[in-house]
Design a protein around this motif. Sequence first.
Motif, PDB file in Angstrom:
ATOM      1  N   GLY A 126      36.982  53.606  48.023  1.00  0.00           N
ATOM      2  CA  GLY A 126      35.930  53.789  47.018  1.00  0.00           C
ATOM      3  C   GLY A 126      36.150  53.033  45.734  1.00  0.00           C
ATOM      4  N   GLY A 127      35.987  53.707  44.630  1.00  0.00           N
ATOM      5  CA  GLY A 127      36.150  53.040  43.341  1.00  0.00           C
ATOM      6  C   GLY A 127      37.560  53.184  42.811  1.00  0.00           C
TER       7      GLY A 127
ATOM      8  N   SER B 234      27.324  53.207  54.137  1.00  0.00           N
ATOM      9  CA  SER B 234      25.896  53.068  54.410  1.00  0.00           C
ATOM     10  C   SER B 234      25.674  52.672  55.861  1.00  0.00           C
TER      11      SER B 234
ATOM     12  N   PHE C  10      16.788  57.411  50.791  1.00  0.00           N
ATOM     13  CA  PHE C  10      17.842  58.195  50.140  1.00  0.00           C
ATOM     14  C   PHE C  10      18.986  57.313  49.676  1.00  0.00           C
ATOM     15  N   ASN C  11      19.386  56.407  50.551  1.00  0.00           N
ATOM     16  CA  ASN C  11      20.476  55.508  50.217  1.00  0.00           C
ATOM     17  C   ASN C  11      20.150  54.672  48.997  1.00  0.00           C
TER      18      ASN C  11
ATOM     19  N   MET D 125      20.411  56.909  45.800  1.00  0.00           N
ATOM     20  CA  MET D 125      21.759  57.302  45.421  1.00  0.00           C
ATOM     21  C   MET D 125      22.602  56.087  45.015  1.00  0.00           C
ATOM     22  N   GLN D 126      22.471  55.007  45.776  1.00  0.00           N
ATOM     23  CA  GLN D 126      23.268  53.807  45.448  1.00  0.00           C
ATOM     24  C   GLN D 126      22.848  53.224  44.111  1.00  0.00           C
TER      25      GLN D 126
ATOM     26  N   ILE E 260      21.584  54.875  41.521  1.00  0.00           N
ATOM     27  CA  ILE E 260      22.108  55.733  40.452  1.00  0.00           C
ATOM     28  C   ILE E 260      23.599  55.461  40.242  1.00  0.00           C
ATOM     29  N   ASN E 261      24.337  55.347  41.336  1.00  0.00           N
ATOM     30  CA  ASN E 261      25.769  55.067  41.211  1.00  0.00           C
ATOM     31  C   ASN E 261      26.020  53.707  40.589  1.00  0.00           C
TER      32      ASN E 261
ATOM     33  N   GLN F  15      25.971  53.285  36.914  1.00  0.00           N
ATOM     34  CA  GLN F  15      27.089  53.887  36.183  1.00  0.00           C
ATOM     35  C   GLN F  15      28.424  53.280  36.555  1.00  0.00           C
TER      36      GLN F  15
ATOM     37  N   PHE G 297      31.858  51.685  36.768  1.00  0.00           N
ATOM     38  CA  PHE G 297      32.802  51.583  35.661  1.00  0.00           C
ATOM     39  C   PHE G 297      34.137  50.959  36.075  1.00  0.00           C
ATOM     40  N   THR G 298      34.790  51.595  37.052  1.00  0.00           N
ATOM     41  CA  THR G 298      36.179  51.258  37.354  1.00  0.00           C
ATOM     42  C   THR G 298      36.395  49.777  37.605  1.00  0.00           C
TER      43      THR G 298
ATOM     44  N   LEU H  60      19.697  54.985  29.412  1.00  0.00           N
ATOM     45  CA  LEU H  60      20.071  54.760  30.815  1.00  0.00           C
ATOM     46  C   LEU H  60      19.382  55.773  31.723  1.00  0.00           C
ATOM     47  N   PHE H  61      19.388  57.024  31.276  1.00  0.00           N
ATOM     48  CA  PHE H  61      18.758  58.080  32.059  1.00  0.00           C
ATOM     49  C   PHE H  61      17.270  57.794  32.251  1.00  0.00           C
TER      50      PHE H  61
END
Lengths: 307, 278
Positions: A126-127, A181, A225-226, A229-230, A232-233, A236, A238-239, A280-281
Amino acid sequence: MKVTKIMKNPNFRSKFKSDYVGLLYIAPWIIGFLVFQLYPFITSFIYSFTDLSLLKTPNFVGLSNYKNLLTNDKLFYQSLKITLIYVLVAVPGKLLFALFIAMILNMKLKLINFYRTIYYMPSILGGSVALAVLWRFLFARNGLVNIVLSKLSIPAIDWLGNPDIALYTISFLTIWQFGSSMVLFLAGLKQIPAELYEAAKVDGAGRIRSFFNITLPMLTPIIFFNLIMQTINAFQQFTSAFVITKGGPLKSTYLYGLMLYDYGFKYFRMGYASAQSWILFAIIMCLTLLVFKSSPYWTYYEDGGDF
Amino acid sequence: MKKVLNKIVVYMFLTILGIVMIYPLLWLISSSFRTNQEIFTSMGLIPKQIITDSYVKGWRGSGQYSYGVFFLNTFKLVIPTVLFTLISSVLVAYGFARFKFPLKKFLFAMMISTLMLPNAVIIIPRYILYRNLGWLDSYLPFTIPALFATYSFFIFMLVQFIRGIPRELDESARIDGCNSFDILVRIIIPLSKPALFSAGIFQFIWRWNDFLNVLIYITSVRKYTLSLALRMSMDITDSVAWNQLMAMSVLTMVPPILIFFFAQKYFVEGIATTGLKG
């Protein structure tokens, strides 16, 4: 008379009782929701109209945070711009690639489980910082990628040092994690009844036509759905940017998440950062609504769309 | 003939892609056993000279605190969070899946909508809340919210699963004199094991890899988790001991990858049944 009859009915009693029992079971979530989600959500909106920082008592400043951001903050626009590019490259890139590979793996080949495992591996990490460390080494000036390129007599590319390229190098890390995915799409593909394809074949439809007329429509709920969700992620993220490039060179990978972190937790300008987070929201909400509103035109639900 | 040729092309493509996917990880492992001079010259997987002092030296961490401490810290944060998430989520999921109560539809919709609530929006008030509660620089910002079922993804996942368990089982247990909690413990939880297992695995891996939240809430090196420790090692060793940084990166990847291999079935089923998170 009638009332006692109802009261004596065991179904009535158990139903009446279960009303409250159900609330008891969800009570932890209600508390968690109010304290850790709703309360922060509302306060962050209020903070966005203040000059809150941990160093002094906050004042209400009206709309000035928003005004400042929108009219005078060049860094904000830079960050927003590159974040949008990142989202537009990484999310469709990841989903298209995942769909493409899932289609191939669905062709009843041998060793599917083996390939699926290998493709899924990077998603597990993941991140994580470890993966970001790996990326830094792979794409360093004399890293593995450039060593391979030099063997092919292709001149070395400055993957992380060139402001025009660095953002794409980071997007590529996201796309590299297409495995999760892919597994979703593969599960969706398996659920498409084979009769549909047979019927299409009888009607003389070729592969490409059955892809557009059967496969794609049947997969749209999962894609939908993907996509949400993707997205929105990705907004954000960051890492990767924080660890690999620290937002550089020349702020070319200064993603929105990095800016929020800097203002919120480095300069402690929390009122200003709250305003940034609400912009952002608003953007995420608009995009999500757009996807939702448009979905009746491109998603297909067998049961009429009640999910 | 054409079909066979097609198949060969497909397999070749899949294999090349497989190499692209996995090679960087293998290269990282092999490079962690190389000398620093060799890392940036070779693309092969077999080191000319295998060294292990990258692991020994890297393990020392900050000098004051070794990677042993950081591993232990990560477990101290991750394991309670995972357990609390599972307990609270299964209770709430059971409530949503099996009972009727006032405002249920509304509450369920709220729960689902928090799936889409960006962390970025609530992180500042949460930080201030935890600061006022004296939770900063501890693992409470992770464990306590887990106890109150704030990871709604898992509630959703378990609701979906519990709905698939036949209600007749509940009914017959009720006739045998079980109350609703007995039914949860004796019927729902045992039958939900696969879903609980995959929820646990996902939560473990997400918490394990988490960086932003620990970066914000944990400040003293003594309490650093592996993500923070790696970032620290990166800053310390920036220009010299690459192999140490690589060695420690490899070690932090081991637990998630081990879990993945041992519980692969649950992984694939987990994402496939919920169909939600990517």
